[in-house]
Structures are given as C-alpha cells and as structure tokens.
Design a protein around this motif. Structure first.
Motif, PDB file in Angstrom:
ATOM      1  N   VAL A 283       4.301  -1.904  19.459  1.00  0.00           N
ATOM      2  CA  VAL A 283       4.728  -2.662  18.269  1.00  0.00           C
ATOM      3  C   VAL A 283       3.629  -3.607  17.783  1.00  0.00           C
ATOM      4  O   VAL A 283       3.570  -3.938  16.600  1.00  0.00           O
ATOM      5  CB  VAL A 283       6.035  -3.462  18.528  1.00  0.00           C
ATOM      6  N   LEU A 284       2.747  -4.019  18.699  1.00  0.00           N
ATOM      7  CA  LEU A 284       1.694  -4.973  18.322  1.00  0.00           C
ATOM      8  C   LEU A 284       0.528  -4.305  17.619  1.00  0.00           C
ATOM      9  O   LEU A 284      -0.339  -4.970  17.066  1.00  0.00           O
ATOM     10  CB  LEU A 284       1.213  -5.724  19.564  1.00  0.00           C
ATOM     11  N   GLY A 285       0.511  -2.961  17.660  1.00  0.00           N
ATOM     12  CA  GLY A 285      -0.558  -2.242  16.957  1.00  0.00           C
ATOM     13  C   GLY A 285      -0.186  -2.003  15.504  1.00  0.00           C
ATOM     14  O   GLY A 285      -1.022  -1.607  14.689  1.00  0.00           O
ATOM     15  N   LYS A 286       1.080  -2.268  15.177  1.00  0.00           N
ATOM     16  CA  LYS A 286       1.568  -1.938  13.836  1.00  0.00           C
ATOM     17  C   LYS A 286       0.835  -2.725  12.742  1.00  0.00           C
ATOM     18  O   LYS A 286       0.528  -2.197  11.682  1.00  0.00           O
ATOM     19  CB  LYS A 286       3.072  -2.219  13.778  1.00  0.00           C
ATOM     20  N   MET A 287       0.559  -4.010  13.011  1.00  0.00           N
ATOM     21  CA  MET A 287      -0.032  -4.851  11.963  1.00  0.00           C
ATOM     22  C   MET A 287      -1.482  -4.489  11.655  1.00  0.00           C
ATOM     23  O   MET A 287      -2.009  -4.867  10.615  1.00  0.00           O
ATOM     24  CB  MET A 287       0.090  -6.337  12.327  1.00  0.00           C
ATOM     25  N   ILE A 288      -2.142  -3.734  12.560  1.00  0.00           N
ATOM     26  CA  ILE A 288      -3.541  -3.372  12.286  1.00  0.00           C
ATOM     27  C   ILE A 288      -3.685  -1.881  11.977  1.00  0.00           C
ATOM     28  O   ILE A 288      -4.792  -1.371  11.868  1.00  0.00           O
ATOM     29  CB  ILE A 288      -4.473  -3.735  13.467  1.00  0.00           C
ATOM     30  N   SER A 289      -2.552  -1.158  11.853  1.00  0.00           N
ATOM     31  CA  SER A 289      -2.658   0.277  11.578  1.00  0.00           C
ATOM     32  C   SER A 289      -3.060   0.495  10.116  1.00  0.00           C
ATOM     33  O   SER A 289      -2.585  -0.227   9.227  1.00  0.00           O
ATOM     34  CB  SER A 289      -1.325   0.970  11.854  1.00  0.00           C
ATOM     35  N   PRO A 290      -3.941   1.472   9.860  1.00  0.00           N
ATOM     36  CA  PRO A 290      -4.414   1.712   8.488  1.00  0.00           C
ATOM     37  C   PRO A 290      -3.269   1.897   7.482  1.00  0.00           C
ATOM     38  O   PRO A 290      -3.329   1.365   6.378  1.00  0.00           O
ATOM     39  CB  PRO A 290      -5.232   2.996   8.621  1.00  0.00           C
ATOM     40  N   GLN A 291      -2.189   2.617   7.901  1.00  0.00           N
ATOM     41  CA  GLN A 291      -1.083   2.839   6.968  1.00  0.00           C
ATOM     42  C   GLN A 291      -0.434   1.532   6.552  1.00  0.00           C
ATOM     43  O   GLN A 291      -0.200   1.281   5.376  1.00  0.00           O
ATOM     44  CB  GLN A 291       0.023   3.715   7.611  1.00  0.00           C
ATOM     45  N   ASN A 292      -0.123   0.673   7.548  1.00  0.00           N
ATOM     46  CA  ASN A 292       0.551  -0.576   7.233  1.00  0.00           C
ATOM     47  C   ASN A 292      -0.332  -1.513   6.430  1.00  0.00           C
ATOM     48  O   ASN A 292       0.142  -2.213   5.536  1.00  0.00           O
ATOM     49  CB  ASN A 292       1.034  -1.256   8.516  1.00  0.00           C
ATOM     50  N   LEU A 293      -1.635  -1.523   6.746  1.00  0.00           N
ATOM     51  CA  LEU A 293      -2.565  -2.350   5.977  1.00  0.00           C
ATOM     52  C   LEU A 293      -2.616  -1.871   4.527  1.00  0.00           C
ATOM     53  O   LEU A 293      -2.647  -2.673   3.595  1.00  0.00           O
ATOM     54  CB  LEU A 293      -3.965  -2.305   6.602  1.00  0.00           C
ATOM     55  N   ALA A 294      -2.605  -0.549   4.350  1.00  0.00           N
ATOM     56  CA  ALA A 294      -2.656   0.014   2.997  1.00  0.00           C
ATOM     57  C   ALA A 294      -1.391  -0.342   2.220  1.00  0.00           C
ATOM     58  O   ALA A 294      -1.447  -0.678   1.032  1.00  0.00           O
ATOM     59  CB  ALA A 294      -2.833   1.529   3.065  1.00  0.00           C
ATOM     60  N   ILE A 295      -0.239  -0.276   2.907  1.00  0.00           N
ATOM     61  CA  ILE A 295       1.036  -0.615   2.258  1.00  0.00           C
ATOM     62  C   ILE A 295       1.012  -2.077   1.801  1.00  0.00           C
ATOM     63  O   ILE A 295       1.333  -2.399   0.661  1.00  0.00           O
ATOM     64  CB  ILE A 295       2.218  -0.383   3.234  1.00  0.00           C
ATOM     65  N   ALA A 296       0.575  -2.963   2.715  1.00  0.00           N
ATOM     66  CA  ALA A 296       0.551  -4.398   2.396  1.00  0.00           C
ATOM     67  C   ALA A 296      -0.444  -4.675   1.269  1.00  0.00           C
ATOM     68  O   ALA A 296      -0.154  -5.414   0.337  1.00  0.00           O
ATOM     69  CB  ALA A 296       0.178  -5.204   3.642  1.00  0.00           C
ATOM     70  N   ALA A 297      -1.623  -4.041   1.350  1.00  0.00           N
ATOM     71  CA  ALA A 297      -2.670  -4.288   0.347  1.00  0.00           C
ATOM     72  C   ALA A 297      -2.228  -3.820  -1.036  1.00  0.00           C
ATOM     73  O   ALA A 297      -2.399  -4.527  -2.031  1.00  0.00           O
ATOM     74  CB  ALA A 297      -3.961  -3.590   0.759  1.00  0.00           C
ATOM     75  N   SER A 298      -1.626  -2.634  -1.106  1.00  0.00           N
ATOM     76  CA  SER A 298      -1.225  -2.131  -2.427  1.00  0.00           C
ATOM     77  C   SER A 298      -0.058  -2.951  -2.983  1.00  0.00           C
ATOM     78  O   SER A 298       0.029  -3.175  -4.186  1.00  0.00           O
ATOM     79  CB  SER A 298      -0.866  -0.648  -2.357  1.00  0.00           C
ATOM     80  N   ALA A 299       0.813  -3.445  -2.086  1.00  0.00           N
ATOM     81  CA  ALA A 299       1.964  -4.235  -2.549  1.00  0.00           C
ATOM     82  C   ALA A 299       1.530  -5.575  -3.147  1.00  0.00           C
ATOM     83  O   ALA A 299       2.194  -6.100  -4.029  1.00  0.00           O
ATOM     84  CB  ALA A 299       2.951  -4.457  -1.399  1.00  0.00           C
ATOM     85  N   VAL A 300       0.403  -6.137  -2.668  1.00  0.00           N
ATOM     86  CA  VAL A 300      -0.044  -7.425  -3.213  1.00  0.00           C
ATOM     87  C   VAL A 300      -1.182  -7.247  -4.216  1.00  0.00           C
ATOM     88  O   VAL A 300      -1.825  -8.204  -4.625  1.00  0.00           O
ATOM     89  CB  VAL A 300      -0.483  -8.426  -2.112  1.00  0.00           C
ATOM     90  N   GLY A 301      -1.441  -5.992  -4.598  1.00  0.00           N
ATOM     91  CA  GLY A 301      -2.478  -5.740  -5.591  1.00  0.00           C
ATOM     92  C   GLY A 301      -3.887  -5.972  -5.061  1.00  0.00           C
ATOM     93  O   GLY A 301      -4.782  -6.387  -5.779  1.00  0.00           O
ATOM     94  N   MET A 302      -4.088  -5.688  -3.752  1.00  0.00           N
ATOM     95  CA  MET A 302      -5.421  -5.843  -3.164  1.00  0.00           C
ATOM     96  C   MET A 302      -5.926  -4.527  -2.587  1.00  0.00           C
ATOM     97  O   MET A 302      -6.631  -4.500  -1.586  1.00  0.00           O
ATOM     98  CB  MET A 302      -5.374  -6.873  -2.026  1.00  0.00           C
ATOM     99  N   ALA A 303      -5.501  -3.414  -3.192  1.00  0.00           N
ATOM    100  CA  ALA A 303      -5.909  -2.103  -2.673  1.00  0.00           C
ATOM    101  C   ALA A 303      -7.426  -2.053  -2.529  1.00  0.00           C
ATOM    102  O   ALA A 303      -8.159  -2.483  -3.411  1.00  0.00           O
ATOM    103  CB  ALA A 303      -5.419  -1.005  -3.609  1.00  0.00           C
TER     104      ALA A 303
END
Length: 563
Positions: free
Chosen positions: A505-525
């Motif tokens: 569960v601790l690897g989730k915050m650094i996984s490329p998919q999750n980072l991409a989801i967060a970045a695109s959601a805040v307009g920082m793709a």
C-alpha cells in the motif's frame, strides 16, 4: 488420466539443474513489466500483454511447459482477472457512477466540506475519511482523482492537493474495492501452499493487524504536509481521532465483521468521530492556506467550495440522508451475506460452482495436482454480484430511471476498458508464472536469504505496487512467491503473504499510474516528477515502519499478533 503431452509437472531448476541460473530466466517477465511501466512509461495494458508474452515464451522454451498447457494457464488467469476481480471493480464503480449522475455525490461532498472552515481539518475529512470511502467502493485510482479535485475546490494549491491525496491513499488500499487485493491474495496463495489459513478471511484479519498502524500516522502526516509543525501542533487532536478511530474500525471490521466491508466501516466511523470532536473542540486558529491569500471569498472556486462560502447550496436533510444511503445499503447487503448460515448456504451449489479448468493438468513437484487449476465460480455470493444488487437498490433510492442506470452501467465498462485488459493480462501473467514453475524458482532462490526475508517481504510488495500501481496486481504477482519462500525459509506464510499487501500500500503514492492520475487531475500533466519528489520520502519512511512491524511480528516480541 490425461495423456502425457497434456500434463505438466513443475521443475524449479530447468537451466543446468541450477536454481540461480533458472532464476535469471524466471525473473524476465517481471523485469519486462517493470521496465516497460517504470522506465519506458508504456501504457499499462500494453505492458501487461507484452510481459504475458515473455512469460509464455519462458514457460515453453525454458521450463518445457507444453504450449497448450501454457495457453490454458493464461486463459484461467485472465478468467480469474475478470471474475471475481474485475466483476467487483466494475460493479462498485457503477454504484459510484450512479451517485454522480443523480447529483448525490456532490451532496455528500458538500456535507463533508461543511464540517469545518479549517483547511487542515477539511483535508483530513476529504482526503483521509472520504478518500477511504471511495477506496472501499471503487479503488483503482478513483480516490486520488476525486479527492484531488475536491481539495483544489477547497482552495489548496495544485502540488499540495496532489501530495495530500496521494499520501492519504495508503491506509485503506489493502481493503480497497471491497477487499479485492485480499481476495486475489487468498486465491493466489492458497493455490501455492497447503496452509489452511491462507483464506480471504484470515489474510484480511492479518492485514488488519498491520495497516491500522499506518492509519494512526497518516492524518498527522497530512497536516504536517499542509501546514508543517504549526499544523501538527494546532490540529493534532482531529488528526489523532481520525487516525485512531479508523485504525480501530479497520482492525475490528477485518477481524470480526467482514473483510470486504472493512474500509467502509472504518471510513464512516472516522468521519463521524471527527464531526463529533468538532462539536466541542476547534483549532486555536485557522490560518488561510489558499493559493492566494488575497482572495478569501474565492468566487472562482468550483461549486462545493469551502464552507467559508455558505450561500452556495443548502441541501435538505432528506437529500443528505439519500447521499449516504448507497453506503448503508452496501453495508446491509454484505453484512447479511456474511452471516454464518447465509454464507455457508451461498458457498454450496448451485450458487457456487468449483470445477477443474478444462484441459489444464499441472502437477507440483510432489506429484499432486496444483490447487490453482480448480476454478471457483461463486456467481451469487461474489462481491461483484452483491454490488449489482446494491446498485439496483441505490437506483431506486436515488430515483434514477432504469434506462439511465443501464446507460451508466455500459459507460462504466467503456470507461474501464484499458483497466479491464490490464488486470486480465497481469493475472494471466501471474498464473503462467505460478503454474509453469517460474515463481517456485524465484521462491527457492530468495529462500537463501533465510530469516532475513522477513525484512524483504514488505519491500517486495512495495516494489510490486510502485511498478504496477495496484495492490491487487502486486498480490497476484508476488503472493505465491511470498508463501513459497516463507515455507522454504521456515517463516510464517500467513505473515509474509499479508506483508506483501501491507507493504504494497505504501508503494501506491509513488506508482507512475497514480502520479499520472494526480497530475492530470490538478492540471500538471508532465510534472509527475515534482509530485514524486514531494511524496517519496513519506513513502520510504512509512515503509520502514511497516518493515519493522512485520519483522517484530516474525519474532516472539509481536508473534502473538498472528492469528
């Protein structure tokens, strides 16, 4: 008896009778997956299919698995990927989508945002409590995508919103999407070991004795990320209440109520506890932490902005009750389905059918057929089927017309099309690795680490999730490996299987998919690296805590914690 050409017996040292040399080939499919996802940044569904192809080639060419058996193994894995795994995810996300189309998702969001004008406490409620509720229901990146947008609406700067949403999405992950990762872990591990404890129930209970420790810490980390030392000093009561209540709820639900309901129960209890606390406690001050301090009224905020703006929308009590209804419906349905007599009845035919996968005949080195070649189709008691029932009742309560509910259902499949291919490919890959003997080779190789493997166990899960972005995938890939290594190294298979999920569960915050989801959601793709740098330190620090906990659980110090 199957003809010789149609059966296969697992060998762990096919290359020059050496486990170490064989391990070089056995690790190739996993390396392919990790390099394609992590370095090449290829789309997950494509990377999954290519890695599956590599696993099939290694199985046939190196492990001498008959082509037919290798392909049948992949089809069984893909089928298991769809049912019960995707069946849960698709139907849970459909229920979530119903609340969105009826507008009740916004009602629920506003009711949570109104609790406090303090942004640090809003973050605990939105990112931690509400994020956990979304993780419980939808999982697979949904909580991050939704909570990031909500935090931005409340006035958080983009980078901070992304960091907070990612860090919050840890404690609930193992029980996400109605405990999909644990269901997967139970199936994969029980097929690889004779230990009777490797069931969804007992594995869930064991993980429920590990992840609550994270739950206590995470809300404190969130307020520290948002407002540094001052944040912790001024809001620690709220952070501690949220974390502690969530932790207790997670432990009790996973051990004594129902593994699939764990996160729903914990999230609702934590949110309720913070709301009660705020009745008679307030932080000393509520500093303005908006993007620009010069705009306290923030007319630009999307609807459902901070509770500073009280004029926006007042929902009636009936509407708020309706917004919470889907979660209560789910709790009732699952609680009934988990009652002893009901559960026992649903586990029998015709509601649950178990059969040998047609044409697949794989035997362990000891000559016994592999348990994983038996496919269990629990079409009625499956969490996904129960979710369809919950969805129908939700549609009635939220007054959604049948046609609209059906359109939402079809739309959910379309929306998840890439995820569907990815999950089926990764599970096909896991089955080929496990049934061709590649996992056994790696297990035998890693068992050389002996007792030290307890420390590595959580790290392995962490690597798996960091690369695949999913605790379910990491459990599918490494679950069998953990229990086989444990048995060879004289460690507890239940402890290591659970550690795979809890460390993961601790690897989730650094996984490329999750980072991409967060970045695109805040307009920082494209600026995923900035977010990664913000969260990687926390990921490693919390992983260290988990490694220490699991290591102590493997010794007499905390050995009493293993069920």
């Amino acid at each position: 008896m199957a003809a010789m050409a149609d059966r296969f017996t697992i060998v762990t040292d096919p290359v020059g009778d050496s486990v170490a040399l064989s391990a070089l080939f056995a690790v190739m499919p996993l390396l392919t997956l990790f390099v394609l996802l992590g370095a090449v940044r290829m789309r997950a569904w494509l990377a999954g299919l290519i890695s599956l192809a590599v696993a099939l080639v290694v199985a046939v060419a190196i492990y001498s698995m008959p082509v037919g058996q290798a392909l049948l193994s992949a089809t069984e894995g893909a089928a298991f990927g769809f049912f019960p795994i995707l069946w849960i995810v698709i139907n849970a996300i459909w229920v979530y989508n119903l609340t969105v189309v009826s507008g009740h998702f916004d009602v629920l969001r506003r009711s949570m945002e109104r609790v406090s004008p303090d942004m640090r406490i809003q973050a605990i409620i939105v990112a931690f409590c509400f994020g956990a509720l979304l993780e419980a229901l939808a999982g697979f990146g949904t909580p991050v995508a939704v909570t990031v947008v909500m935090l931005m609406a409340l006035g958080f700067p983009p980078l901070r919103a992304a960091s907070v949403a990612l860090i919050a999405n840890t404690a609930p992950v193992a029980f996400g999407a109605l405990a999909t990762p644990i269901v997967t872990l139970g199936t994969v591990t029980s097929g690889a070991s004779d230990d009777p404890r490797l069931t969804t129930e007992t594995l869930g209970a064991m993980v429920g004795r590990q992840t609550p420790l994270l739950a206590v810490v995470v809300p404190l980390v969130l307020v520290a990320v948002i407002d540094g030392r001052r944040g912790v000093r001024q809001t620690w009561p709220a952070a501690l209440v949220a974390g502690a209540v969530f932790a207790v709820g997670q432990f009790l639900a996973s051990n004594y109520v129902s593994v699939p309901l764990t996160d729903i129960i914990a999230a609702l209890l934590a949110a309720a506890a913070v709301m009660v606390l705020l009745r008679f406690w307030r932080p000393v001050e509520s500093p303005d932490l908006h993007t620009t301090s010069a705009a306290p009224d923030r007319e630009t905020a999307p609807s459902g902005g901070s509770s500073v703006v009280t004029a926006e929308r007042r929902d009636t009590t009936a509407e708020v009750v309706r917004a919470y209804a889907p979660y209560l419906i789910i709790i009732v349905i699952f609680s009934v389905a988990n009652l002893g007599p009901v559960k026992a009845a649903l586990a029998k035919e015709p509601w649950t059918v178990a059969f040998g996968w047609p044409g697949l005949h794989v035997f362990a080195a000891n000559g016994k057929p592999l348990a994983s070649t038996t496919f269990t189709l629990g079409w009625l008691p499956a969490a996904g089927t129960l979710m369809i029932l919950a969805g129908i009742l939700t549609a009635l309560v939220l007054r959604i017309r049948p046609g609209r509910a059906l359109r939402a259902y079809v739309a959910t499949y379309v929306e998840l099309r890439h995820a569907i291919v990815t999950v089926m490919a990764v599970l096909a890959l896991a089955y080929v690795l496990n049934q061709s003997g590649q996992t056994n080779t790696l297990g035998e190789f890693l068992a050389a680490a002996g007792g030290f493997f307890v420390v590595l166990s959580s790290i392995l899960g962490w690597i798996g999730v960091a690369v695949t972005g999913s605790d379910t995938s990491a459990n599918a890939l490494f679950g069998a490996l953990q229990v086989q290594t444990a048995e060879r190294a004289g460690l507890d298979p239940l402890l290591l299987a659970a550690a795979n999920s809890s460390g993961g569960v601790l690897g989730k915050m650094i996984s490329p998919q999750n980072l991409a989801i967060a970045a695109s959601a805040v307009g920082m793709a494209g600026r995923e690296g900035d977010i990664f740098r913000r969260v990687v330190g926390w990921s490693l620090a919390l992983l260290l805590v988990m490694c220490v906990l699991v290591t102590l659980q493997g010794t007499p110090v905390l050995g009493w914690m293993i069920p």
